[in-house]
Every structure is written in structure tokens, then in C-alpha cells.
Design a protein around this motif. Structure first.
Motif, PDB file in Angstrom:
ATOM      1  N   ILE A 103       0.824  -1.225   0.000  1.00  0.00           N
ATOM      2  CA  ILE A 103       0.000   0.000   0.000  1.00  0.00           C
ATOM      3  C   ILE A 103       0.855   1.271   0.000  1.00  0.00           C
ATOM      4  CG2 ILE A 103      -1.844  -1.225   1.219  1.00  0.00           C
ATOM      5  CD1 ILE A 103      -1.123   0.404   3.711  1.00  0.00           C
ATOM      6  N   GLY A 104       2.195   1.123  -0.038  1.00  0.00           N
ATOM      7  CA  GLY A 104       3.074   2.288  -0.101  1.00  0.00           C
ATOM      8  C   GLY A 104       3.185   3.059   1.205  1.00  0.00           C
ATOM      9  N   TYR A 105       3.077   2.348   2.346  1.00  0.00           N
ATOM     10  CA  TYR A 105       3.184   2.990   3.671  1.00  0.00           C
ATOM     11  C   TYR A 105       4.658   2.962   4.083  1.00  0.00           C
ATOM     12  CZ  TYR A 105       2.261   3.786   8.664  1.00  0.00           C
ATOM     13  OH  TYR A 105       2.243   4.285   9.948  1.00  0.00           O
ATOM     14  N   LYS A 106       5.393   4.028   3.730  1.00  0.00           N
ATOM     15  CA  LYS A 106       6.842   4.061   3.884  1.00  0.00           C
ATOM     16  C   LYS A 106       7.285   3.938   5.339  1.00  0.00           C
ATOM     17  CE  LYS A 106      10.536   4.173   1.389  1.00  0.00           C
ATOM     18  NZ  LYS A 106      10.764   3.159   0.357  1.00  0.00           N
ATOM     19  N   LYS A 107       6.602   4.629   6.235  1.00  0.00           N
ATOM     20  CA  LYS A 107       6.986   4.580   7.648  1.00  0.00           C
ATOM     21  C   LYS A 107       6.905   3.153   8.187  1.00  0.00           C
ATOM     22  CE  LYS A 107       5.800   6.425  12.219  1.00  0.00           C
ATOM     23  NZ  LYS A 107       4.856   7.285  12.981  1.00  0.00           N
ATOM     24  N   GLY A 108       5.803   2.462   7.839  1.00  0.00           N
ATOM     25  CA  GLY A 108       5.643   1.077   8.283  1.00  0.00           C
ATOM     26  C   GLY A 108       6.683   0.164   7.672  1.00  0.00           C
ATOM     27  N   GLU A 109       7.022   0.393   6.397  1.00  0.00           N
ATOM     28  CA  GLU A 109       8.033  -0.418   5.719  1.00  0.00           C
ATOM     29  C   GLU A 109       9.400  -0.265   6.384  1.00  0.00           C
ATOM     30  OE1 GLU A 109      10.360  -0.557   1.411  1.00  0.00           O
ATOM     31  OE2 GLU A 109       8.457   0.538   1.578  1.00  0.00           O
ATOM     32  N   LEU A 110       9.793   0.976   6.683  1.00  0.00           N
ATOM     33  CA  LEU A 110      11.102   1.226   7.286  1.00  0.00           C
ATOM     34  C   LEU A 110      11.173   0.671   8.707  1.00  0.00           C
ATOM     35  CD1 LEU A 110      11.659   4.857   5.972  1.00  0.00           C
ATOM     36  CD2 LEU A 110      12.853   2.794   5.225  1.00  0.00           C
ATOM     37  N   SER A 111      10.072   0.808   9.465  1.00  0.00           N
ATOM     38  CA  SER A 111      10.034   0.248  10.825  1.00  0.00           C
ATOM     39  C   SER A 111      10.201  -1.267  10.785  1.00  0.00           C
ATOM     40  CB  SER A 111       8.714   0.611  11.511  1.00  0.00           C
ATOM     41  OG  SER A 111       8.614   2.004  11.710  1.00  0.00           O
ATOM     42  N   ALA A 112       9.525  -1.900   9.819  1.00  0.00           N
ATOM     43  CA  ALA A 112       9.605  -3.363   9.697  1.00  0.00           C
ATOM     44  C   ALA A 112      11.012  -3.808   9.283  1.00  0.00           C
ATOM     45  CB  ALA A 112       8.575  -3.855   8.687  1.00  0.00           C
ATOM     46  N   LYS A 113      11.666  -3.026   8.426  1.00  0.00           N
ATOM     47  CA  LYS A 113      13.029  -3.384   8.026  1.00  0.00           C
ATOM     48  C   LYS A 113      14.012  -3.224   9.179  1.00  0.00           C
ATOM     49  CE  LYS A 113      12.709  -2.674   3.044  1.00  0.00           C
ATOM     50  NZ  LYS A 113      13.156  -1.884   1.872  1.00  0.00           N
ATOM     51  N   TYR A 114      13.809  -2.183  10.003  1.00  0.00           N
ATOM     52  CA  TYR A 114      14.631  -2.070  11.221  1.00  0.00           C
ATOM     53  C   TYR A 114      14.415  -3.296  12.109  1.00  0.00           C
ATOM     54  CZ  TYR A 114      15.477  -1.223  16.111  1.00  0.00           C
ATOM     55  OH  TYR A 114      15.849  -1.384  17.415  1.00  0.00           O
ATOM     56  N   ASN A 115      13.151  -3.704  12.258  1.00  0.00           N
ATOM     57  CA  ASN A 115      12.854  -4.881  13.081  1.00  0.00           C
ATOM     58  C   ASN A 115      13.572  -6.121  12.551  1.00  0.00           C
ATOM     59  OD1 ASN A 115      11.187  -3.280  14.622  1.00  0.00           O
ATOM     60  ND2 ASN A 115       9.284  -3.966  13.654  1.00  0.00           N
ATOM     61  N   GLN A 116      13.630  -6.256  11.216  1.00  0.00           N
ATOM     62  CA  GLN A 116      14.372  -7.367  10.611  1.00  0.00           C
ATOM     63  C   GLN A 116      15.829  -7.353  11.073  1.00  0.00           C
ATOM     64  OE1 GLN A 116      14.039  -6.985   6.351  1.00  0.00           O
ATOM     65  NE2 GLN A 116      12.420  -8.503   6.205  1.00  0.00           N
ATOM     66  N   ALA A 117      16.431  -6.165  11.000  1.00  0.00           N
ATOM     67  CA  ALA A 117      17.841  -6.029  11.388  1.00  0.00           C
ATOM     68  C   ALA A 117      18.037  -6.366  12.860  1.00  0.00           C
ATOM     69  CB  ALA A 117      18.318  -4.603  11.096  1.00  0.00           C
ATOM     70  N   TYR A 118      17.096  -5.942  13.707  1.00  0.00           N
ATOM     71  CA  TYR A 118      17.237  -6.189  15.143  1.00  0.00           C
ATOM     72  C   TYR A 118      17.102  -7.676  15.461  1.00  0.00           C
ATOM     73  CZ  TYR A 118      16.797  -5.629  20.165  1.00  0.00           C
ATOM     74  OH  TYR A 118      17.000  -5.713  21.520  1.00  0.00           O
ATOM     75  N   LEU A 119      16.206  -8.362  14.772  1.00  0.00           N
ATOM     76  CA  LEU A 119      16.065  -9.805  14.988  1.00  0.00           C
ATOM     77  C   LEU A 119      17.350 -10.542  14.588  1.00  0.00           C
ATOM     78  CD1 LEU A 119      12.413 -10.394  13.724  1.00  0.00           C
ATOM     79  CD2 LEU A 119      13.220 -10.590  16.071  1.00  0.00           C
ATOM     80  N   LEU A 120      17.968 -10.103  13.495  1.00  0.00           N
ATOM     81  CA  LEU A 120      19.247 -10.693  13.086  1.00  0.00           C
ATOM     82  C   LEU A 120      20.325 -10.430  14.130  1.00  0.00           C
ATOM     83  CD1 LEU A 120      19.102  -9.641   9.333  1.00  0.00           C
ATOM     84  CD2 LEU A 120      19.151 -11.997  10.164  1.00  0.00           C
ATOM     85  N   PHE A 121      20.291  -9.246  14.730  1.00  0.00           N
ATOM     86  CA  PHE A 121      21.240  -8.911  15.796  1.00  0.00           C
ATOM     87  C   PHE A 121      21.056  -9.830  17.000  1.00  0.00           C
ATOM     88  CE2 PHE A 121      21.811  -6.604  19.835  1.00  0.00           C
ATOM     89  CZ  PHE A 121      23.165  -6.361  19.783  1.00  0.00           C
ATOM     90  N   ILE A 122      19.809 -10.039  17.393  1.00  0.00           N
ATOM     91  CA  ILE A 122      19.509 -10.934  18.522  1.00  0.00           C
ATOM     92  C   ILE A 122      20.058 -12.338  18.263  1.00  0.00           C
ATOM     93  CG2 ILE A 122      17.618 -12.172  19.662  1.00  0.00           C
ATOM     94  CD1 ILE A 122      15.989  -9.625  19.564  1.00  0.00           C
ATOM     95  N   GLU A 123      19.974 -12.763  16.996  1.00  0.00           N
ATOM     96  CA  GLU A 123      20.445 -14.106  16.644  1.00  0.00           C
ATOM     97  C   GLU A 123      21.956 -14.158  16.441  1.00  0.00           C
ATOM     98  OE1 GLU A 123      16.595 -15.972  14.338  1.00  0.00           O
ATOM     99  OE2 GLU A 123      17.875 -14.578  13.236  1.00  0.00           O
ATOM    100  N   GLY A 124      22.638 -13.012  16.578  1.00  0.00           N
ATOM    101  CA  GLY A 124      24.094 -12.990  16.471  1.00  0.00           C
ATOM    102  C   GLY A 124      24.625 -12.874  15.063  1.00  0.00           C
ATOM    103  N   ASP A 125      23.742 -12.618  14.087  1.00  0.00           N
ATOM    104  CA  ASP A 125      24.185 -12.450  12.701  1.00  0.00           C
ATOM    105  C   ASP A 125      24.484 -10.969  12.469  1.00  0.00           C
ATOM    106  OD1 ASP A 125      24.709 -12.541  10.029  1.00  0.00           O
ATOM    107  OD2 ASP A 125      22.860 -13.574   9.449  1.00  0.00           O
TER     108      ASP A 125
END
Length: 625
Positions: A103-125
Motif C-alpha cells: 500500500i506504499g506505507y513508507k513509515k511502516g516499511e522502514l520500521s519493519a526493516k529495522y525490526n528485521q535487522a534487530y532480529l538478526l542482531f539478537i540471533e548474532g548475525d
């Protein structure tokens, strides 16, 4: 001058003592105050229902919503589950990301991509996490997406800290703090204080870590960021324990357990580190059974949930516990396991510290070959460029930070009641401290100016010698080539006395010398793996050859080639030395001006800008004369 210096030292010591004493008197009261605020927030949670929503409530809401509201609810589901179930958190976040893209919701997209990065951090990647973080950084600005901007930069600081790149971690934390203070952004302040607390905790400056932790907790409570409450309580307990206040630490964990009864449990991610920290406290109190109990629980949670960057520390604690109980064999085993776990996530600071410990343990148990092995590992990592903290840069950043804090405190104290004698004396002490710093800066400037001139002259002289040697070497190589044709038949009749390893080494060296002449090192993407591919060998062999024959690690070797090439070219090429510094850096393989400055100064003792300016001025004077 000596008397002034002694007075300065005395005043600095007095200042440090007064700050330490004041901190010790106030931090306990601050903790009590913040804990009371947490209790009040939880007791009146019905007034803040949106901040205490459960997974079940959010799932029910999600089914009734669409568009941006549904995306925001999915992101809340991620937040509720991130420390409880990485699998569920990733599922909700992925759904939010896909819907936001659709739907082109940029704020939600960027927040979700940050969350992706944080989950990878938690897993040690850490590498993949940093890659995703850098992608988001290209889009996110503080003015447009302030919360995501703060989250991204905090995560960068966390990753740098876990990798042992402490100079970059501190720089990123202070940079975010400056932005937060200028914009008066409370969320950014909360995140900046979190990154700085994390940094100082890892370098074992527990007093500063606790100070920043409490500052961050203030905004956690004020902004009602419930998911950070458990981690903050745990951090306070850990830091007070490290400050030798184990009684306060255990009281803090008792408070933690009381909070757990009133709101949803924190989840395995937080619980695992709580168990580790409690084990650490019990080890220091010689309560070994309790320590082993909590440590076993922590290890189970870390392995079951794949919390890779938690595993090395848990194994270190296990090793320390075995040492306390005089079980050296099992202690060594666990230290070695911790190194293996640390290497898998590139946590080289853990490898460095534990290899030194193992070298000593093997030496004590008379296993000298193993002691030598780990001593060598420790020295190679300690001396490598990757782990060489840029001390001058850190000192500069810290000094700026201290001066700013001093100035702010001074303004506040000047506005308060002059009748408060203690505060007035404190202001006076701060002013004296600032004057000492100013005097020291002036003195240092004059001294450095003279030193830089000497270093410049020495660099010019050595570069000229280097150019002469290169010419002579070229002549010798030509003569050697002719001689080689005459001796080829004789050498072919002799049996080889060198080993296969020496043959491989010589082949690599010859190929490497050819590459040097082709200026391979000015490629900005030059890496150990890339050069190994060019030489058709493996990175391990290439690294060994460079260590043994060039007496250096790969990064230092590349920097030396680049700087030598640069110096020669600057002397020969007038147009080149009149180019912009960024162009000069890029032309020899440095995409980052700070990295170029640091490499040049480490080798020559002066900044490249100073060297080039002096060279230009001397050239002009020769033309005039």
C-alpha cells in the motif's frame, strides 16, 4: 611550569573525587525513585491500556483493521513478541512489511526493516544485520522518520560494540546524543543513552554505564516504553553488582520478580541474560550452587533460542565458576568453547581476552605448546588494525562530551540559589577545570605544531631515500634477470632442499610482488579474500605469508603500500598534490576520509592535509626563490 603541572594534576584528581563521591551518594536514591515510578506506572496500567496490550488483544484487533492501522497493529505484535518468540515476532513483522510495501506505507516499511535487522542482531548475525541497517540508513532521516532514525543508529552502536569496534560504537552513540539534545527528541535521548550505556558496560566502565542507564530509564518511564522496563532493571542490577554493591543488585532482582507478577513476563531473551547476571553475582559471593543453577538455565535458553552472541559470555561465566571450584580442566574446556562461539559471530574482543586467559592457564598446567598457540592468537588479534582502537579519536570525543556537560552544568548551577554553598563551590571547581583544559590545549597545540614540522621533514627525507632505493632495486632486478638465465640449468640439476610449504610461500611472495607493481592495493575493495583469489591461493596461506615475510597483518600491509605509493606520487606529481584531499584518498583506495586520515597519521605521525599543505608551501617558496 612543573609547579603549574602539579597543581593541574591535583585539581583534576580533586574534581574526579568530588564527582565520584557525589555519584555514589545519589545513584542509590535515583534507583529508588525510578523503581517507585515503575510501580506507579504498573499500578495505574488501566489508564494506559494501549501500552499494555497482550498478544490476544492485538490479534483480535488485527482482524478488524485494514491499511495503515493493521500494519501498526502487526508492528505492535512484533514488539510484544520480540523477546518472547523470535519466530512469532518475525512472522508478524514480515506480514507488516509486505502489507506496507503493497500500500506504499513508507513509515511502516522502514520500521519493519529495522525490526528485521534487530532480529538478526539478537540471533548474532551481525554482518547481515549491519547490511540491512545500512540499507535503511540510506533512506531514513532524523527529520522525516525520527524514531526509526534513532533505532537504526542505536542498533549500529550495539553491533559495533559487540564486534569490539569500540571507537565506532562510542562515536555513533555520541552523535545520536548530540542530535537528540539539539532537537529535544525524548525518544532519541532514550535510545542514545541506551547505546552509550551498552558501550560503557562492555568496556567495563560500570559507573558511567549506570549513569547513562538511569538517564535512559527516565525516558522509558516517561514515554511508557514497557518492553524496555525489564532490560533496564536487569542492567541496573548487573552494574550495581559490578560496582561491588551485590546487596543492592539482589534487591533489584527481587524488585524484578515482583514486577514479573504484575505484568506479562519478559520472555526468554531477557530471562536468559537475567539468569547469567544472577549467576555472575552468586559467583562473586562464592555461592557456587546458586550460580550453577542460574547458569545452567541461561545456557539452555541461549542454545534453544539461538541467542548466538549471548553464548560466549555464558560459557565464560561457566569457565570462571570452574576456576573458582579449582576445576582447571573444565575451565579450559569452557574458555575454548567460548572462543569457538565468539569466532562464529566475529566477536574478536572475546577471542582476544580469552586467548590470553587460556595462554596463562596452559602455562600453569605446563602445557607449553598450547600456551604458545593461544599467546600467538592473542598477540595477532591485539596487534591487528581491526581491533586497534583509535585512542586519540576517542579522547577527542570524550573531551568534547565532558566540556559540553560541564558547560551545561555550569549554566544550571548559575541559575540556582547562590546561598547553596556546596553548589557554588562545585561551579568554581568546574570553572577551574575548564581553564586547566584551555591552558593544556594551548600548550599542546604549540608542542604539536613543532612536532608535526619535524615529522614532516623526516617523512620527506625517508620518501626521497625510498625513491632512490626503488631506482637501485630496478637496476638490480634487471641484472638479476640476466644472471637467472645463465644459472637456470645449474639450479635444475640440484635437488630441492626446501619444503612444500616454502615453495608455496615463495610462489605467493613472487606473485604478491608482481601485484604490488600493478598497484593492486589502490583498489578500494581490496581484501584478503580478493587478493587470495587473484593469487589462486587461500586466504589462510596468504595471511600467514604476509605475517611471516612482511612482518605485518593484511590491513597494515595494505595501508603501508598505499601510504608509500602516496608519498612518492605527492613528491613527483604537482597536479596530484593540489587535488582535493577526498580525491587523493580515493585515488589510493580509501573511500572514507576518516580511515585515510587515521592510516596516514598512524604511520607518519601527522595528518595528510598538513603534510600536503607543507609540501605545497615549500614548492611555492622554491619557485619564488
Amino acid at each position: 611550569m612543573r609547579n603549574n603541572f602539579k597543581i593541574s594534576i591535583f585539581l583534576l584528581i580533586l574534581f574526579s573525587y568530588s564527582i565520584t563521591t557525589y555519584s555514589q551518594k545519589t545513584y542509590k536514591d535515583s534507583i529508588k525513585t525510578y523503581f517507585k515510578q515503575i510501580e506507579d506506572l504498573i499500578n495505574y496500567k488501566d489508564n494506559y491500556k494501549e501500552d499494555f496490550l497482550s498478544t490476544e488483544t492485538l490479534l483480535a484487533q488485527k482482524e478488524l483493521l485494514s491499511g495503515t492501522e493493521k500494519i501498526n497493529t502487526l508492528l505492535k505484535l512484533y514488539t510484544v513478541n520480540v523477546y518472547k518468540s523470535i519466530q512469532n515476532a518475525r512472522k508478524y513483522n514480515q506480514e507488516a512489511l509486505q502489507l506496507a510495501i503493497n500500500i506504499g506505507y513508507k513509515k511502516g516499511e522502514l520500521s519493519a526493516k529495522y525490526n528485521q535487522a534487530y532480529l538478526l542482531f539478537i540471533e548474532g548475525d551481525f554482518d547481515t544485520s549491519m547490511t540491512v541497517t545500512e540499507e535503511v540508513s540510506k533512506i531514513v532521516k532524523q527529520s522525516t522518520y525520527p524514531e526509526t532514525y534513532s533505532d537504526i543508529n542505536t542498533l549500529k552502536s550495539y553491533i559495533y560494540t559487540e564486534r569490539g569496534e569500540y571507537d565506532l560504537a562510542l562515536e555513533k552513540g555520541l552523535e545520536l546524543l548530540d542530535i537528540a539534545e539539539k532537537s529535544n527528541d525524548e525518544y532519541a535521548l532514550m535510545r542514545a543513552y541506551a547505546s552509550l550505556s551498552h558501550y560503557y558496560l562492555r568496556i567495563e566502565n560500570y559507573s558511567k554505564a549506570l549513569s547513562y542507564c538511569l538517564k535512559g530509564l527516565h525516558y522509558v518511564i516517561k514515554l511508557r516504553k514497557i518492553r524496555y522496563i525489564y532490560p533496564k532493571i536487569d542492567e541496573i542490577a548487573r552494574m550495581t553488582a559490578k560496582l561491588n554493591d551485590t546487596e543492592r543488585a539482589l534487591e533489584t532482582y527481587a524488585f524484578y520478580l515482583e514486577i514479573e507478577k504484575k505484568i506479562s513476563p519478559p520472555g526468554s531473551y531477557i530471562q536468559s541474560v537475567v539468569y547469567m547476571n544472577m549467576a555472575d553475582i552468586y559467583i562473586s559471593n562464592n555461592a557456587y550452587d546458586n550460580a550453577q543453577n542460574y547458569l545452567s538455565k541461561a545456557l539452555v535458553l541461549n542454545y534453544e533460542n539461538n541467542y548466538k552472541f549471548r553464548v560466549p559470555r555464558a560459557l565464560i561465566l561457566q569457565a570462571e565458576l570452574f576456576l573458582k571450584t579449582k576445576d582447571t580442566v573444565n575451565s579450559i574446556i569452557n574458555y575454548e568453547k567460548s572462543i569457538e562461539a565468539a569466532e562464529s559471530i566475529n566477536a574478536f574482543d572475546v577471542v582476544k581476552s580469552n586467548s590470553a586467559i587460556l595462554a596463562n592457564l596452559y602455562k600453569k598446567t605446563n602445557q607449553l605448546s598450547k600456551a604458545y598457540e593461544y599467546k600467538t592468537i592473542h598477540n595477532s588479534i591485539r596487534d591487528s588494525l581491526f581491533n586497534n582502537e583509535m585512542e586519540q579519536k576517542i579522547i577527542i570525543l570524550e573531551t568534547r562530551r565532558k566540556i559540553k556537560e560541564v558547560t551545561q552544568k555550569k549554566k544550571i548551577l548559575e541559575l540556582e540559589n547562590e546561598a547553596q554553598k556546596a553548589k557554588s563551590n562545585f561551579i568554581l571547581l568546574l570553572l577551574i577545570f575548564i581553564l586547566i583544559i584551555v591552558a593544556f590545549i594551548v600548550f599542546s597545540y604549540l608542542k604539536v605544531k613543532s612536532k608535526n614540522r619535524l615529522l614532516y621533514l623526516r617523512t620527506i627525507e625517508l620518501t626521497k631515500v625510498q625513491l632512490e632505493m626503488e631506482e637501485k632495486l630496478n637496476e638490480l632486478e634487471n641484472a638479476k634477470a640476466i644472471l637467472k638465465e645463465d644459472t637456470n640449468n645449474d639450479t635444475s640439476l640440484k635437488s630441492s632442499k626446501t619444503t612444500i610449504d616454502n615453495d608455496v610461500k615463495n610462489i605467493i611472495l613472487n606473485k604478491l610482488e608482481k601485484l604490488e607493481k600493478e598497484l593492486f592495493f589502490i583498489d578500494p575493495n581490496c581484501s584478503l579474500r580478493q587478493v587470495a583469489q587473484l593469487l589462486k591461493t587461500n586466504p589462510k596461506y596468504l595471511s600467514q605469508v604476509i605475517n611471516q615475510e612482511k612482518k605485518s597483518n593484511f590491513n597494515n600491509y595494505i595501508n603501508e603500500l598505499r601510504i608509500n605509493y602516496l608519498l612518492s606520487r605527492l613528491l613527483k606529481d604537482e597536479d596530484f598534490r593540489n587535488s582535493k584531499l577526498s580525491y587523493v584518498a580515493a585515488s589510493i583506495g580509501y573511500n572514507n576520509l576518516n580511515t585515510f586520515n587515521a592510516a596516514f597519521k598512524k604511520r607518519q605521525g601527522i595528518l595528510p592535509s598538513y603534510f600536503i599543505n607543507e609540501l605545497i608551501q615549500e614548492s611555492k617558496q622554491k619557485i619564488i626563490s
